[in-house]
Design a protein around this motif. Structure first.
Motif, PDB file in Angstrom:
ATOM      1  N   ASP A 217      46.132  48.968  40.951  1.00 14.69           N
ATOM      2  CA  ASP A 217      45.419  48.747  39.730  1.00 14.69           C
ATOM      3  C   ASP A 217      46.541  47.538  39.409  1.00 14.69           C
ATOM      4  O   ASP A 217      47.038  47.770  37.885  1.00 14.69           O
ATOM      5  N   PRO A 218      46.607  46.557  39.997  1.00 10.24           N
ATOM      6  CA  PRO A 218      47.622  45.447  39.803  1.00 10.24           C
ATOM      7  C   PRO A 218      46.988  44.395  38.563  1.00 10.24           C
ATOM      8  O   PRO A 218      45.626  44.251  38.436  1.00 10.24           O
ATOM      9  N   ARG A 219      47.840  43.956  37.528  1.00  8.24           N
ATOM     10  CA  ARG A 219      47.289  42.975  36.548  1.00  8.24           C
ATOM     11  C   ARG A 219      47.304  41.634  37.174  1.00  8.24           C
ATOM     12  O   ARG A 219      46.374  41.014  36.916  1.00  8.24           O
ATOM     13  N   LEU A 220      48.280  41.261  37.811  1.00  8.75           N
ATOM     14  CA  LEU A 220      48.176  39.922  38.646  1.00  8.75           C
ATOM     15  C   LEU A 220      48.249  38.902  37.848  1.00  8.75           C
ATOM     16  O   LEU A 220      47.522  37.635  37.731  1.00  8.75           O
ATOM     17  N   LEU A 221      49.177  39.066  36.686  1.00  8.65           N
ATOM     18  CA  LEU A 221      49.350  37.888  35.535  1.00  8.65           C
ATOM     19  C   LEU A 221      50.620  37.221  35.947  1.00  8.65           C
ATOM     20  O   LEU A 221      51.701  38.083  36.441  1.00  8.65           O
TER      21      LEU A 221
ATOM     22  N   LYS B  82      41.748  35.222  39.392  1.00  7.79           N
ATOM     23  CA  LYS B  82      41.927  36.335  40.345  1.00  7.79           C
ATOM     24  C   LYS B  82      40.757  36.509  41.170  1.00  7.79           C
ATOM     25  O   LYS B  82      39.645  36.171  40.740  1.00  7.79           O
ATOM     26  N   VAL B  83      41.133  36.674  42.392  1.00  6.31           N
ATOM     27  CA  VAL B  83      39.884  36.785  43.506  1.00  6.31           C
ATOM     28  C   VAL B  83      40.097  38.152  44.180  1.00  6.31           C
ATOM     29  O   VAL B  83      41.259  38.428  44.423  1.00  6.31           O
ATOM     30  N   THR B  84      39.150  38.953  44.659  1.00  5.45           N
ATOM     31  CA  THR B  84      39.060  40.000  45.368  1.00  5.45           C
ATOM     32  C   THR B  84      37.981  39.842  46.401  1.00  5.45           C
ATOM     33  O   THR B  84      37.101  39.017  46.151  1.00  5.45           O
ATOM     34  N   LEU B  85      37.662  40.637  47.438  1.00  4.56           N
ATOM     35  CA  LEU B  85      36.609  40.807  48.261  1.00  4.56           C
ATOM     36  C   LEU B  85      36.368  42.485  48.447  1.00  4.56           C
ATOM     37  O   LEU B  85      37.232  42.923  48.532  1.00  4.56           O
ATOM     38  N   THR B  86      35.162  42.723  48.632  1.00  6.68           N
ATOM     39  CA  THR B  86      34.731  44.042  48.842  1.00  6.68           C
ATOM     40  C   THR B  86      33.526  44.047  49.999  1.00  6.68           C
ATOM     41  O   THR B  86      32.543  43.258  49.789  1.00  6.68           O
ATOM     42  N   ARG B  87      33.385  45.281  50.668  1.00  9.29           N
ATOM     43  CA  ARG B  87      32.315  45.464  51.480  1.00  9.29           C
ATOM     44  C   ARG B  87      31.746  46.609  50.643  1.00  9.29           C
ATOM     45  O   ARG B  87      30.257  46.420  50.745  1.00  9.29           O
ATOM     46  N   ARG B  88      32.221  47.554  50.054  1.00 13.22           N
ATOM     47  CA  ARG B  88      31.479  48.626  49.490  1.00 13.22           C
ATOM     48  C   ARG B  88      31.214  48.380  48.094  1.00 13.22           C
ATOM     49  O   ARG B  88      30.412  49.405  47.711  1.00 13.22           O
ATOM     50  N   ALA B  89      31.718  47.626  47.533  1.00 10.50           N
ATOM     51  CA  ALA B  89      31.150  47.363  45.918  1.00 10.50           C
ATOM     52  C   ALA B  89      31.921  48.409  45.027  1.00 10.50           C
ATOM     53  O   ALA B  89      31.243  48.723  44.222  1.00 10.50           O
TER      54      ALA B  89
ATOM     55  N   ASP C 143      46.886  28.427  41.960  1.00  2.00           N
ATOM     56  CA  ASP C 143      45.719  28.190  41.244  1.00  2.00           C
ATOM     57  C   ASP C 143      45.209  29.483  41.120  1.00  2.00           C
ATOM     58  O   ASP C 143      44.476  29.873  40.359  1.00  2.00           O
ATOM     59  N   THR C 144      45.320  30.354  42.449  1.00  3.59           N
ATOM     60  CA  THR C 144      44.463  31.672  42.485  1.00  3.59           C
ATOM     61  C   THR C 144      45.396  32.677  43.197  1.00  3.59           C
ATOM     62  O   THR C 144      46.060  32.223  44.349  1.00  3.59           O
ATOM     63  N   ILE C 145      45.327  33.994  42.843  1.00  2.00           N
ATOM     64  CA  ILE C 145      45.788  34.748  43.618  1.00  2.00           C
ATOM     65  C   ILE C 145      44.619  35.876  44.126  1.00  2.00           C
ATOM     66  O   ILE C 145      43.640  36.119  43.378  1.00  2.00           O
ATOM     67  N   LEU C 146      44.906  36.416  45.395  1.00  2.00           N
ATOM     68  CA  LEU C 146      43.743  37.084  45.886  1.00  2.00           C
ATOM     69  C   LEU C 146      44.323  38.472  46.294  1.00  2.00           C
ATOM     70  O   LEU C 146      45.559  38.366  46.961  1.00  2.00           O
ATOM     71  N   VAL C 147      43.657  39.335  46.242  1.00  2.00           N
ATOM     72  CA  VAL C 147      44.209  40.861  46.850  1.00  2.00           C
ATOM     73  C   VAL C 147      42.857  41.599  47.230  1.00  2.00           C
ATOM     74  O   VAL C 147      41.707  41.183  46.646  1.00  2.00           O
TER      75      VAL C 147
ATOM     76  N   ALA D 240      42.741  42.528  32.449  1.00  2.00           N
ATOM     77  CA  ALA D 240      44.100  42.094  32.097  1.00  2.00           C
ATOM     78  C   ALA D 240      43.770  40.435  32.123  1.00  2.00           C
ATOM     79  O   ALA D 240      43.753  40.018  33.271  1.00  2.00           O
ATOM     80  N   GLY D 241      43.992  39.694  31.077  1.00  2.00           N
ATOM     81  CA  GLY D 241      44.228  38.309  31.346  1.00  2.00           C
ATOM     82  C   GLY D 241      42.913  37.618  30.962  1.00  2.00           C
ATOM     83  O   GLY D 241      42.035  37.945  31.374  1.00  2.00           O
ATOM     84  N   ASP D 242      43.079  36.647  30.163  1.00  2.00           N
ATOM     85  CA  ASP D 242      42.012  35.824  29.716  1.00  2.00           C
ATOM     86  C   ASP D 242      41.783  34.778  30.951  1.00  2.00           C
ATOM     87  O   ASP D 242      41.891  33.566  30.579  1.00  2.00           O
ATOM     88  N   VAL D 243      41.559  34.861  32.134  1.00  2.00           N
ATOM     89  CA  VAL D 243      41.318  34.100  33.277  1.00  2.00           C
ATOM     90  C   VAL D 243      40.165  34.335  33.931  1.00  2.00           C
ATOM     91  O   VAL D 243      39.712  35.612  33.923  1.00  2.00           O
ATOM     92  N   PRO D 244      39.549  33.280  34.632  1.00  2.00           N
ATOM     93  CA  PRO D 244      38.402  33.826  35.540  1.00  2.00           C
ATOM     94  C   PRO D 244      38.723  34.914  36.549  1.00  2.00           C
ATOM     95  O   PRO D 244      40.012  34.801  36.966  1.00  2.00           O
ATOM     96  N   LYS D 245      37.842  35.527  36.809  1.00  2.00           N
ATOM     97  CA  LYS D 245      37.877  36.731  37.997  1.00  2.00           C
ATOM     98  C   LYS D 245      36.775  36.527  38.749  1.00  2.00           C
ATOM     99  O   LYS D 245      35.618  36.410  38.293  1.00  2.00           O
TER     100      LYS D 245
END
Ligand SMILES: NC(=O)c1ccc[n+]([C@@H]2O[C@H](COP(=O)([O-])OP(=O)(O)OC[C@H]3O[C@@H](n4cnc5c(N)ncnc54)[C@H](OP(=O)(O)O)[C@@H]3O)[C@@H](O)[C@H]2O)c1
Length: 242
Positions: A63-67, A88-95, A50-54, A106-111
């Motif tokens: 700079d991955p497309r993850l599709l 697609k999901v990611t996480l950051t501290r520094r923004a 359902d989801t890919i996280l990096v 890339a890709g018409d999917v929620p991020k």
């Protein structure tokens, strides 16, 4: 099984490492460790999630497309009423994420971007409609992140790296499965990112991970480990709710 484990998605960790345990070279152009056959295997695994996280580090470096790349797999997902590729999901501290990164374009999917709550406004201003930004308080805890994904209906999560993210999921005992491909190359430079950092990992001599299968895929060897009692042998459609 406790109620708590039922509140997070089935979580599959996936990466390809060198013989000396690195995810990439130390600098310069990215080292592609997988071969074509293994990249296709990863594509099939992606298609079943359902989801890919990096981590944000992987977005900045690769700079991955993850599709999902394979057209047949994309069609199968659409026929099942899903987006052609996982969320697609990611996480950051520094923004410090560029809205022009392929992760967002890339890709018409929620991020989804998880961050510290004080950074939410800044990130929303930067990313606009390209992603949903979610604050998790004064730290981004991967268990809380997993539980939030579950609350959003995510039942099968694939974590593709990099090392700092994989380390946290393993140490927090949030991984149900590890798909570890080992490529026949050495990196040989301790400045390169390792598969995992230091930490108190649950798997030790008195609690060994269970090797489910190991087989060659082209010139890499895939090792598949069951890391929890929730391990599901299929890498196809999402397992039912537990
Ligand atoms: N061979 C493979 O299969 C494979 C797969 C994926 C990646 N890689 C490689 O792995 C390398 C990147 O790995 P990495 O360990 O440097 O980076 P990473 O794990 O991809 O990302 C680390 C970053 O993610 C954010 N982050 C992680 N945990 C967080 C938390 N709990 N709360 C908030 N933010 C958090 C932080 O972003 P901020 O810095 O923005 O705060 C952190 O710097 C690259 O060289 C890439 O090529 C290889």
């Amino acid at each position: 099984m406790t109620a708590r484990t039922a509140e997070r998605p089935y979580t599959l960790l996936s990466c390809c490492i060198s013989l000396d345990g690195y995810l990439d070279g130390p600098a310069g152009p990215r080292w592609v460790l997988s071969g074509a056959a293994d990249l296709d295997r990863v594509d099939a695994t992606r298609a079943g999630c359902d989801t890919i996280l990096v981590g944000a580090g992987t977005i900045r470096r690769d700079d991955p497309r993850l599709l999902v790349r394979d057209e047949g797999r994309r069609r199968d997902r659409l026929a099942r009423g899903l987006d052609a590729s996982p969320i697609k999901v990611t996480l950051t501290r520094r923004a410090e994420l560029s809205p022009d990164a392929a992760f967002f374009t890339a890709g018409d999917v929620p991020k989804l971007v998880y961050c510290l709550t004080p950074l939410v406004a800044q990130l929303r201003a930067r990313l606009g409609s390209r992603a949903e930004v979610i604050g998790l308080g004064d730290r981004v805890d991967v268990r809380r992140l997993s539980e939030d994904l579950h609350a959003r209906g995510i039942r099968r999560l694939m974590v593709e790296g990099g090392g700092r993210v994989l380390t946290q999921f393993l140490i927090a005992d949030l991984a149900d499965e590890l798909q570890l491909a080992v490529a026949p190359v050495f990196v040989g430079d301790s400045r390169a990112p390792r598969f995992v950092g230091d930490g108190d990992f649950p798997w030790r001599p008195d609690r060994r991970a269970r090797l489910v299968e190991a087989y060659p895929v082209g010139d890499v060897v895939l090792h598949r480990y069951a890391l929890s009692a929730r391990f599901v042998a299929t890498c196809g459609p999402a397992p039912p709710d537990q």
